[in-house]
Every structure is written in structure tokens, then in C-alpha cells.
Design an enzyme around this catalytic site. Sequence first.
Site, PDB file in Angstrom:
ATOM      1  CG  ASP A 384      -1.889   1.208   1.143  1.00  0.00           C
ATOM      2  OD1 ASP A 384      -2.757   1.032   0.212  1.00  0.00           O
ATOM      3  OD2 ASP A 384      -1.876   2.027   2.299  1.00  0.00           O
ATOM      4  CD  GLU A 413      -2.259   1.625  -3.621  1.00  0.00           C
ATOM      5  OE1 GLU A 413      -3.526   2.226  -3.728  1.00  0.00           O
ATOM      6  OE2 GLU A 413      -1.748   1.878  -2.648  1.00  0.00           O
TER       7      GLU A 413
END
Length: 681
Positions: A384, A413
Site C-alpha cells: 500500500d 500500489e
Amino acid sequence: MTGRFPIEDVSPVVSCGRYPARAVVGELVPVSATAYREGHDALGCNVVWLGPDGRARPFTRMRPGEPGRDRWHATITPDAVGEWIFTVEAFSDPYLTWHNAVTKKIAAGQSAEDLTNDLAEGVRVLTAAADLVPAAQRARIEQAVAALADSTLPLPQRSAPALTLADLLWAHPVRELVTTGEEYRIWVDRERALYSAWYEFFPRSEGAILATTETPARSGTFATATERLPGVTAMGFDVLYLPPIHPIGRVNRKGPNNSLTAGPEDVGSPWAIGAAEGGHDAIHPDLGTPQDFRDFVAAAAEHGLEVAMDLALQCAPDHPWVTEHPEWFTTRADGSIAYAENPPKKYQDIYPLNFDNDPDGIRTEILRVVRHWVGEGVKIFRVDNPHTKPVDFWHWLIWEVKRTDPDVLFLAEAFTRPAMMHGLAKVGFTQSYTYFTWRTSPTEMREYCAELVAAADYMRPNFWPNTPDILHESLQHGGPPMFKIRAVLAALLSPSWGMYAGFELFEHVARPGAEEYLDNEKYELRPRDWAQAQAQGRSLAPFIATLNRVRRENPALHRLRNLVFHDIDNPALLCWSKHDPVTGNTVLVVCSFDSHTVQWGNTTLDMPALGLDWHDRFTVYDELTGAGYDWGQRNAVRLDPYLQPAHVFTLRRPATTVPATAAGPRGGTASATKDDARWTS
């Protein structure tokens, strides 16, 4: 570099060799270099390459590219995970020099007497070659030497046996004045690093029960989430990605739609990690126990699914790290710990980590956490927001993990600036999210994919039409045909693609003024009745299953470097192909970007890119409808968004007679689906 000849601009090389180039087991890896020499004698080049075991692989001769450019090319195919070393060598090729000279002199009418020295030189070169060729071919060399030395033979008979050895001595050359170039690295991952199909769901929503006036809400568990595995497998996915499964903070917990006030039953965002029950190495008690997680991972594997885990390096205010290691966070002027912000957005429920105060301590702890989950059977991590952490930290962490577990994969990401996205890929991330979602015209998509192919030596894209954070306006307003269009583009342009649960149900209602879902699953339970949706024809699952079947059955779609675009005269259409030279497999796609209007177009195909000659005829079979057509370089297509917004062709050669279809050779035969009439806001 040591030796006589210049060797320049070697590829694949990333950042001047600072980082290894990237490939997967079985991939055709193109190697090229510029090499040249003085004078007119022939130059040869080859690739020397060593596997992770230190063992040299077969000699790979390089071939010259465009005449006059001195660019040399070869393809190598690594067969094991790990770090490979390759070197380009250049050498003087006396046989090819001799062959070129003698051929020209004989063509010019020169006699055996004129070629006395040339014939003697041929004997010298072939004598040296005798020890280099396979034993079974040695007799050919000996016969050619004998012929060259026999002055009683006419010149054509003396020279012919030696001149016919070109192919043999290309593969087993006499090499003189060998120059050795620099060593370069290629890190080779397992196949899934390049080719994969991801599906994301929240375990807590699977089997969840929403609150009523009589009963409280109840979270789903790993056990209830297991019941969803057959449906995911039926759609053809092979990676199941779970958002964070850790305890969720209670301090500053967010309510529905990111509201600042949470009620007693609001579940909060899984990305607000940590509470009294534990942190990044713990499991949310509502989901189950560590053993329940292990059972879920095992059940997923039985269904052909590999579980990917979210690695979100941030903390809720009540994460254990906050009290145990306050130095790992940023303290504001008033003494409070700074929460995450991306102005004007505020994330009061999340504290970002500060990697500068105690870098050794925080690195050691994160490495421990990753290895903990590797020990629990997780070999894929979706990371993330990696662009909000130091790049050198990722370089250290990824390669520390791969040092002991080389099959672990990391997906970045990072929807951020191009330099950062490419930098993260260079330092070690296995795959990358991309700007695919925001490329909404054929021109934009073609240009962007060309950029990605150019970066294929180190960056592997993963195309997602939606995520829990992103609901693009094209899906908000495009109707069911746009969901099909975006799925075709994602699944067949990139060897890796993924989608977030709800895409197959055409979920499209956005929070007003935002590119996000209304009633976002990030902040609340969202159980779905998958069976009822499919029974009522409101599911895209069968279409998704077809796309993933086509991907599995066609090895050309497992690669990125082979993506080629073809001209089509309608700017609303995109035409591309992928060809696998090993199997001969070819897939050709024509896709509309218009979800409302019928579009016609005429193709002009790059036939060699399809493995064909310019005037070949061939048969195309539409994998979406089963129809077959006779095609050539120029063809007309008709795409109806409500019937068939794309053609997905596999090629056969030579062309054969195929059954006529109701639509004829210019259109598909797919029927409209019920979901087109069920689009509601």
C-alpha cells in the site's frame, strides 16, 4: 571491458547496471549490443550467461540487425528463479571473413592461382574449427580441408565443401581476438511475476450480516469467506488479494463513507492497522484465529488460488508500536503525533511511519513482519502506497526477503509520478499498478502501452479497471458495455490484471463529487448475493471467465514485450495483437472504446508481427462467439457495444473454409445480455 573491439549500449541494462533487469522463467529475453571493428574483416558477437547455480548455459550467437547499424541481437531463455549474469563478447570471425572474400573473388572470375593464399587460409581456419564442432560433424570439416588442399580439383569443387559450412560454423565459430564486455544481471522470477489474474475481496464482507432493529451486525470470517472461493475460481483468477486482515484501531475510527464519527457497530478501515489485540503480525479476532487463516490459505490453494496479502506500513493511533516505539512516528509542534494527510484529504485514523529517526529498528521490525507472513504461507504482497516510504528502504527490504525466499513477489500500489513508479520497479518491485484506469481513449491507451513495453526490462504492469478507492467516471456512466470493454482491455493488453469485487455486478454508483464508491466497503460491511445476481443475469462473471480462459489457453497473452498495435481507421477502436514465436500462438483483438454507439472500422495489419507474410490469408476464430472468418491484411469490423464490444481472435494458418454465421464476415454473433436492461442508479 577487455579486448580489441568496442561493445556499447548493451541491453537489458537498468540504470547503467545499478539494478538487475527483470524476467521470468521461460521468458524470451532479448539481448542486444552495439559492436564494431576496424576494416572489413567480419565481426561476431555472442552472449555468455550463467544461471543462479553458477553453471554456464549454451553458447548464444548474436545476429546483426539493420544493415549498417552494427547492432547485434540474441534471445536467451532463463530456466530457473534467481540472479543470472550475462556478458556480451565480440570476436574476429576468420571463417566468415574468408567466406565473404572467397565468394566475391570467385564471382569476379578469379582463378585458383589468384586464390592460392585464400585457399591456404581456408585450410588454416577449418583446421582450427575441427576441434570446435560436434564430433558427428567433424567429417564435414575434414572433407572440406582435403578439398581445399587438393590442387587437382577445379576451383568450384575445391571451395564448395568449405563454403557450405556457414551454418555449422555460425553455431560453432572460430573466435579470435575475443573481447569480453561488462557483466550485467538479470533477476528471474517465477512465472506469476509476469502473468497473473488477481481478484480482491474483503473477507469480512463474505458471509457478513448487516444490523437490523432486532440483531446486531456480524462480520464475515475466514470460514465464511472460504465459501466464496469456488466463485472466484470459476471466473478463472489465480491470485486472491485480501485487504489488511489485522486488528483495526478504535481511536479516531472512521464511519461510513469516510465520516469522522463512527458508531459502536462501525467496523472502520482495515488500513487503520493496530489495536489492543495486536498489530501487523496479528489477525483481527472477528475474522478468526491464526489457524483459521492457515486453513483459508490452504483452501484457496486447493481451488488454484494463491493468497496475496496487503502490506500497509502505517498504524492506527492505538497500534502497539505507537506506545512501544514513539520514535517511529512524526511529532508535531504541539507534541501530538502527526496523522496522515494528502491535502485536502485527512486520515485521522492513520499515523504514517517516520523512517528517519530509527531506521535500523524500523527496518528490522518490518522485515520480521514480512518473514512472519511468509512463514504463514504468503508469497505475494500488495504494498500500500509504497511511494510514501523511502525508495532505498524498499530496495533493502525486497532483496533481503528474496535473499532467503526468492519466490516472494511484491506489487506496488503507487498511483503517483512516473519517475517514482518507474523507480520503485527498478529497485525491486515485481509488479506495478498503472495509469490504465485513466487511459480512456484508443490513442491514450496505445501511447501508454508503448511506454510500458519500452520499460519491460524492469517494470511489469498490472491493469485494474477498479479498486476500492477508484471508480472511474467511465464506469459510473458507461453502462454494462463499458464494464466489458474495460475488462477486455485490462485482461488482454497486460499479462497481469485484476479487479475488485463488485465489478462483475456492475457496481457503479459513486459518492457525489468523488471518484469513489458510495457506501465504500473500506468503511463498512458489504455482503453481496452472488448466486442471485448470476441467476437473474445481472453478473458479468461468465464473461470474465471467458476472458481468463482465453488468457490461460493462449501463451501469447502471458507476455508483455510482444504487444503490437495495428492501424485501424476509426479513432474509437483499438487493434492489437500478441504473437508467441515458440508455439506460433497468435491472438488478435479489436476493441471499441464507445459503450453507447455501433462502430465500424477497417484494419491494416502488420502481417509479420502476426507471424505471417504480407499477402497471406488466414482464419480467425472469435473466442467470444465461436464464429470464424477468412482474413487478410485489410478487414472490416463492426462492433456493437450491446452485442459485442470486442473481437478476440485466435489465428489459424493457412486459411480454411469456415461455417457462415448469421452476422456474416463483418460482425460478431454474440447476443445481448439481460444485464444491459438492468442498469439502474
